[in-house]
Scaffold this active site. Structure first.
Site, PDB file in Angstrom:
ATOM      1  N   LYS A 176      55.074  -6.586  26.610  1.00 57.42           N
ATOM      2  CA  LYS A 176      54.986  -7.669  27.592  1.00 57.42           C
ATOM      3  C   LYS A 176      56.325  -8.366  27.656  1.00 57.42           C
ATOM      4  O   LYS A 176      57.073  -8.374  26.664  1.00 57.42           O
ATOM      5  CB  LYS A 176      53.902  -8.675  27.178  1.00 57.42           C
ATOM      6  N   GLY A 212      44.614 -15.682  43.137  1.00 56.48           N
ATOM      7  CA  GLY A 212      45.814 -14.865  43.260  1.00 56.48           C
ATOM      8  C   GLY A 212      45.431 -13.407  43.444  1.00 56.48           C
ATOM      9  O   GLY A 212      44.336 -13.089  43.922  1.00 56.48           O
ATOM     10  N   ASN A 213      46.323 -12.531  43.033  1.00 57.37           N
ATOM     11  CA  ASN A 213      46.123 -11.102  43.261  1.00 57.37           C
ATOM     12  C   ASN A 213      44.791 -10.598  42.701  1.00 57.37           C
ATOM     13  O   ASN A 213      44.019  -9.941  43.403  1.00 57.37           O
ATOM     14  CB  ASN A 213      47.296 -10.333  42.635  1.00 57.37           C
TER      15      ASN A 213
END
Ligand code: NAD
Length: 428
Positions: A107, A221-222
């Site tokens: 990440k 959001g997405n």
């Protein structure tokens, strides 16, 4: 309300320890897996549009790559910390393992707020991030992707910088690229759709028909948008969504008893997933401040915003009607809240299973980019459905057979696969 002591990495480690105890892991495997293998922290100086130089802090954490190259997004967020990135990288390891794709967990992030940055300034941050890591990422080493507040445009700038440094075309470096520039059809919707593939299977398990259920969603959001789209297609009704309001620095929930109209809301939503409150009121929504999304009389809750959202402080507000929680976000539930959810007998689809559609499709994108041959959208989504469904079934079967909480069952499968890979490689 956020609890003061929340540390996502401590939470990820506590979850791992539970799995390690269950699996009776030896001490070397525990030590190896409860910490990242590698971490990079660095500065990115950027000449801002006003001529001044601002130094941003960047991170990349590679938790474990025993099953394949690292994989994981890059988040731009003002509250980014190394511990958040550590936790997210560990969760990526388990996520790739639970859906059985040959990738490890990584990440990245940068402490910044894109709301206050021009596109040029964001481009310079992206290029600076890659320059710092150009030797340590790559199609066969560690493959970044978008995450909160980063997009396909950011990925393309990063790829361009990497290819410039390495003097060759290497589209498999990064995923989440624009379609036509090495991106995969279906990637934009993959995470949200993946959440709903698992919701569909969970509803069968609970003997519920999607058409007779309703849901409340945190975030717009997405992930949330595509989860709502597919859930609506299955016949489900979303009665509440929520978002973060940048100007007011607080969250709002948007309620409509008869079900939110996704397309109408999308038309008044900015690129960060923020909904215009005034326009929403004009469209007949109740606009309420705070985390009202959590105490709705619905069958399904879908936290699809950020980590640390269902906590000891608000878990008691979950209504008795709730049968299923599908964690679209990473780490939305704290361990204390998790205990209460488990004791109430609510069926949970844990984050690293529910939202694994994104990384699974990223894996497909990487395969396509490395082959330089691209599949049709239906082929991508069909393969995605097969992967998500079989991962859900494996976890659900283990949970049923051993009478386990779904999160535990998912952890046991994932940690066992990674521990096995480390052993077979002779690392422990
Ligand atoms: P995004 O930036 O597109 O959307 C985030 C949404 O959450 C926005 O609508 C924002 O307003 C809202 N939000 C933020 N704080 C909030 C709060 N306190 N209350 C209510 N709403 C709030 O991000 P995304 O890509 O949809 O990701 C959402 C979550 O899903 C993150 O945890 C991310 O790590 C995880 N995730 C994303 C993907 C992916 O492919 N996008 C894959 C796996 C996991």
């Amino acid at each position: 309300m956020k609890s003061e002591s929340f540390n996502p990495f401590a939470m990820a480690q506590a979850q791992f320890d539970r799995a390690a105890d269950f699996l009776n892991l030896d001490s070397a495997s525990r030590e190896l897996l409860r910490n990242p293998m590698r971490e990079y922290q660095f500065s990115i100086p950027v000449r801002m549009d006003d001529g001044s130089v601002k130094v941003f802090r960047g991170f990349r954490v590679q938790h474990n790559d025993s099953r394949g190259p690292g994989k994981g997004g890059i988040r731009f967020h003002p509250q980014e910390t190394i511990d958040t990135v550590r936790a997210l990288s560990m969760w990526m390891t388990w996520k790739c393992a639970v859906v059985d794709i040959p990738l490890g967990g990584s990440k990245g992030g940068v402490i910044c707020d894109p709301h206050n940055l021009t596109m040029r300034e964001q481009e310079l941050i992206c290029r600076g991030w890659v320059r710092q890591l150009s030797r340590d990422i790559g199609p066969l080493i560690d493959v970044p992707a978008p995450d909160v507040m980063t997009s396909s445009q950011h990925m393309l700038w990063m790829l361009d910088e990497y290819e410039t440094i390495h003097h060759m075309k290497l589209p498999g470096l990064i995923t989440g690229k624009p379609v036509g520039m090495g991106g995969s059809l279906g990637r934009t919707e993959a995470t949200g759709f993946g959440v709903i593939y698992t919701v569909r299977e969970a509803l069968k398990n609970l003997n519920l028909r999607a058409e007779s259920t309703s849901a409340s969603v945190q975030g717009f959001g997405n992930v949330a948008q595509y989860a709502i789209r597919l859930y609506n297609q299955l016949g489900g009704k979303v009665i509440c969504v929520s978002c973060w309001d940048q100007a007011d620095q607080k969250s709002y929930s948007f309620k409509k008893k008869d079900g939110v109209d996704l397309d109408a809301l999308l038309a008044i939503t900015d690129r960060f997933g923020g909904i215009d409150k005034t326009k929403a009121k004009d469209l007949g929504y109740d606009v309420l401040s705070g985390d009202v999304w959590i105490d709705q009389d619905v069958d399904i809750l879908m936290p699809c915003a950020l980590e640390n959202q269902i906590t000891a402080d608000n878990v008691g507000r979950i209504k008795g009607s709730v049968r299923l929680i599908a964690e679209g976000a990473n780490g939305p539930t704290t361990p204390e809240a998790d205990k209460e959810i488990s004791s109430k007998g609510i069926f949970i689809i844990p984050d690293f299973l529910a939202n694994a559609g994104g990384v699974t499709c990223s894996y497909f994108e990487q395969v396509q980019s490395n082959m330089n041959y691209y599949w049709e959208r239906d082929e991508v989504l069909g393969k995605l459905d097969v992967r998500m469904t079989s991962a859900f079934i494996a976890v659900n079967e283990l949970a049923a057979k051993r009478k386990l909480y779904m999160r535990d069952a998912a952890y046991f499968i994932a940690v066992n696969r990674v521990a096995q890979a480390c052993k077979e490689r002779g690392w422990v």
